[in-house]
Scaffold this active site. Structure first.
Site, PDB file in Angstrom:
ATOM      1  N   LEU A 125       0.842  -1.205   0.000  1.00  0.00           N
ATOM      2  CA  LEU A 125       0.000   0.000   0.000  1.00  0.00           C
ATOM      3  C   LEU A 125       0.879   1.259   0.000  1.00  0.00           C
ATOM      4  CD1 LEU A 125      -2.913   1.228   0.416  1.00  0.00           C
ATOM      5  CD2 LEU A 125      -2.450   1.159   2.869  1.00  0.00           C
ATOM      6  N   PRO A 128       6.785   5.820  -1.409  1.00  0.00           N
ATOM      7  CA  PRO A 128       7.774   6.711  -0.796  1.00  0.00           C
ATOM      8  C   PRO A 128       7.168   8.036  -0.322  1.00  0.00           C
ATOM      9  CG  PRO A 128       8.690   5.688  -2.758  1.00  0.00           C
ATOM     10  CD  PRO A 128       7.247   5.267  -2.692  1.00  0.00           C
ATOM     11  N   GLY A 131       2.322   7.637   3.026  1.00  0.00           N
ATOM     12  CA  GLY A 131       2.314   6.646   4.106  1.00  0.00           C
ATOM     13  C   GLY A 131       0.973   6.697   4.820  1.00  0.00           C
ATOM     14  N   SER A 132       0.861   7.633   5.790  1.00  0.00           N
ATOM     15  CA  SER A 132      -0.407   7.785   6.513  1.00  0.00           C
ATOM     16  C   SER A 132      -1.524   8.221   5.568  1.00  0.00           C
ATOM     17  CB  SER A 132      -0.252   8.828   7.628  1.00  0.00           C
ATOM     18  OG  SER A 132       0.620   8.337   8.616  1.00  0.00           O
ATOM     19  N   GLN A 281       9.939  -1.032  47.094  1.00  0.00           N
ATOM     20  CA  GLN A 281       8.640  -0.507  46.637  1.00  0.00           C
ATOM     21  C   GLN A 281       8.709   0.113  45.243  1.00  0.00           C
ATOM     22  OE1 GLN A 281       6.861   1.975  49.641  1.00  0.00           O
ATOM     23  NE2 GLN A 281       6.094   0.201  50.754  1.00  0.00           N
ATOM     24  N   GLY A 345      18.590  -2.470  34.875  1.00  0.00           N
ATOM     25  CA  GLY A 345      19.805  -1.657  35.031  1.00  0.00           C
ATOM     26  C   GLY A 345      20.740  -1.855  33.851  1.00  0.00           C
ATOM     27  N   GLU A 369       1.075  -0.369  10.146  1.00  0.00           N
ATOM     28  CA  GLU A 369      -0.384  -0.553  10.035  1.00  0.00           C
ATOM     29  C   GLU A 369      -1.146   0.627  10.646  1.00  0.00           C
ATOM     30  OE1 GLU A 369      -2.059  -4.382  10.116  1.00  0.00           O
ATOM     31  OE2 GLU A 369      -0.161  -5.384   9.723  1.00  0.00           O
ATOM     32  N   GLY A 370      -0.556   1.819  10.495  1.00  0.00           N
ATOM     33  CA  GLY A 370      -1.173   3.043  11.005  1.00  0.00           C
ATOM     34  C   GLY A 370      -0.535   3.456  12.318  1.00  0.00           C
TER      35      GLY A 370
END
Ligand code: CAA
Length: 387
Positions: A125, A128, A131-132, A281, A345, A369-370
């Protein structure tokens, strides 16, 4: 409300877990380091039915439901997210769309080859420059005068499994003036003349899943390999992504599960100031928050899978369910793997432990995929009815 899984769902979960522990986990770090594609494992996963979990047995799949698919994806991705990526493209992005929109002949030829593990599939889909904003694609398909085939010229990028795929579901415009309504879907054979591959992407994570550019130059696609109708392609692309995003949510849950398990074990074993660090804690707070986000992500993902199953009879759109699951689970995986590195760490920063891989792998789930931004847009548009 019933939280129990069926016998069949438990069986595919157990089969995936067994394969993940015995065949994937021991080699995951090696494949991540080398970036080599795990072809042999993918073939074996096909033989186990993991490449077409929702595909009927008559087309080479396992004939199970989306919940079974999610459970298996979590197990595979917990061992190695790159194997999960390849599995999700074959299952969701390739087989799903053809099962929903394809002809009988297309299902027999294309779905069978991928679901059975004989070949690898991909979904093309992205370009270059698009995209979105997927509907702004430049790829073009022109119907030949005699109506027998389309001539396709296309350049697609970020094609997951592209370097090894035999078949692609590819989107190109047949009517540029019509915008999203002019896009059409095609089934492409990569061994046919006119198809070539471009550069392979050097990626941060999911390194064993190969990604490349592909190019079609005067590629002749027979009309019978058009998927759906002319102009129906954008809706096909989007509805395939609705389902695909549930798979990515499951992948994120798998990564988060692995990061949490490693952290829990480290917190129990590692000593500082004369006691296990899990008794402090500040570490306990991390573990409690990690576990809570992990289980919330799992539930939202299973709920989306359940919604997809209901939609098979009601015909309802599951766009928001998939977007919410992917948005929450991917951000949970990123946060949990980040905490896991911190909790370990210096060892969290070392390739001697797997958590730095989980951290790198988690990032892609917020992008492909979004992106998370697109998922928020999809959810907010649906909720408000505004654009
Ligand atoms: N199902 C069915 N139809 C849909 C749909 C859906 N989920 N979403 C939109 N449509 C339809 C709309 O109803 C509309 O139809 P009409 O013209 O008949 O009204 C048409 O499609 C156009 O819709 P929009 O106007 O909403 O389209 P838009 O241009 O505003 O884009 C978008 C919407 C949500 C931003 C969409 O473009 C999108 O999801 N973008 C992200 C693309 C994406 O996820 N790319 C990932 C690439 S694939 C990948 O990553 C795979 C991989 O490698 C693993």
């Amino acid at each position: 409300m019933n939280f129990d899984f069926t016998e069949e769902q438990q069986m595919i979960q157990a089969a995936a877990r067994d394969f993940a522990l015995n065949e994937i986990a021991p080699v995951a770090a090696k494949f991540d380091e080398s970036g080599e594609f795990p072809l042999e494992n993918i073939r074996k996963m096909g033989e186990l039915g993991l490449m077409g979990i929702e595909v009927p047995e008559s087309y080479g799949g396992s004939g199970l439901d989306t919940i079974g698919y999610v459970l298996a994806m979590i197990e595979i991705s917990a061992a190695d997210a790159a194997h999960g990526t390849i599995m999700s493209v074959n299952n969701s992005l390739f087989c799903n769309g053809i099962l929903k929109y394809g002809s009988e002949e297309q299902k027999r030829k294309f779905v069978h080859a991928i679901a059975s593990g004989e070949h690898i599939g991909a979904y093309a889909l992205t370009e270059p420059q698009s995209g979105s904003d997927a509907s702004t694609m430049k790829s073009r398909a022109v119907l030949a005068d005699d109506g027998s085939h389309y001539v396709i010229n296309a350049r697609k990028s970020w094609i997951t499994s592209g370097p090894h795929a035999r078949y692609l579901v590819l989107f190109a415009s047949t009517n540029p003036e019509a915008g999203a309504r002019g896009i059409t879907a095609f089934l492409i054979d990569t061994e046919q003349e006119g198809f070539s591959r471009g550069k392979t992407e050097p990626k941060l994570g999911i390194r064993a899943s190969a990604t490349c550019e592909v190019e079609l130059a005067d590629y002749r696609c027979p009309v019978e390999h058009r998927l759906g109708d002319e102009g129906q392609g954008f809706k096909i692309a989007m509805s395939v992504l609705d389902a695909g995003r549930i798979g990515i949510a499951a992948q994120a849950v798998g990564i988060a599960q692995a990061a949490y398990d490693a952290s829990l074990s480290y917190a129990r074993d590692r000593k500082a100031f004369g006691r296990e660090i899990g008794s402090f804690q500040m570490i306990q707070q991390k573990l409690a928050d990690m576990k809570t986000r992990l289980e919330a992500a799992r539930l939202l993902t299973l709920r989306a899978a359940w919604a997809k199953k209901q939609a098979e009879t009601t015909g309802a759109r599951i766009t928001v369910d998939g977007s919410m699951a992917k948005l929450f689970a991917s951000e949970a995986a990123m946060w949990i793997s980040h905490q896991a590195v911190q909790l370990h760490g210096g060892m969290g920063y070392s390739k001697e432990m797997p958590v730095e891989r989980y951290f790198r792998d988690a990032k892609i789930t917020e992008i492909y995929e979004g992106t998370s931004e697109i998922q928020r847009m999809v959810i907010a548009r649906a909720e408000t009815g505004l654009r």
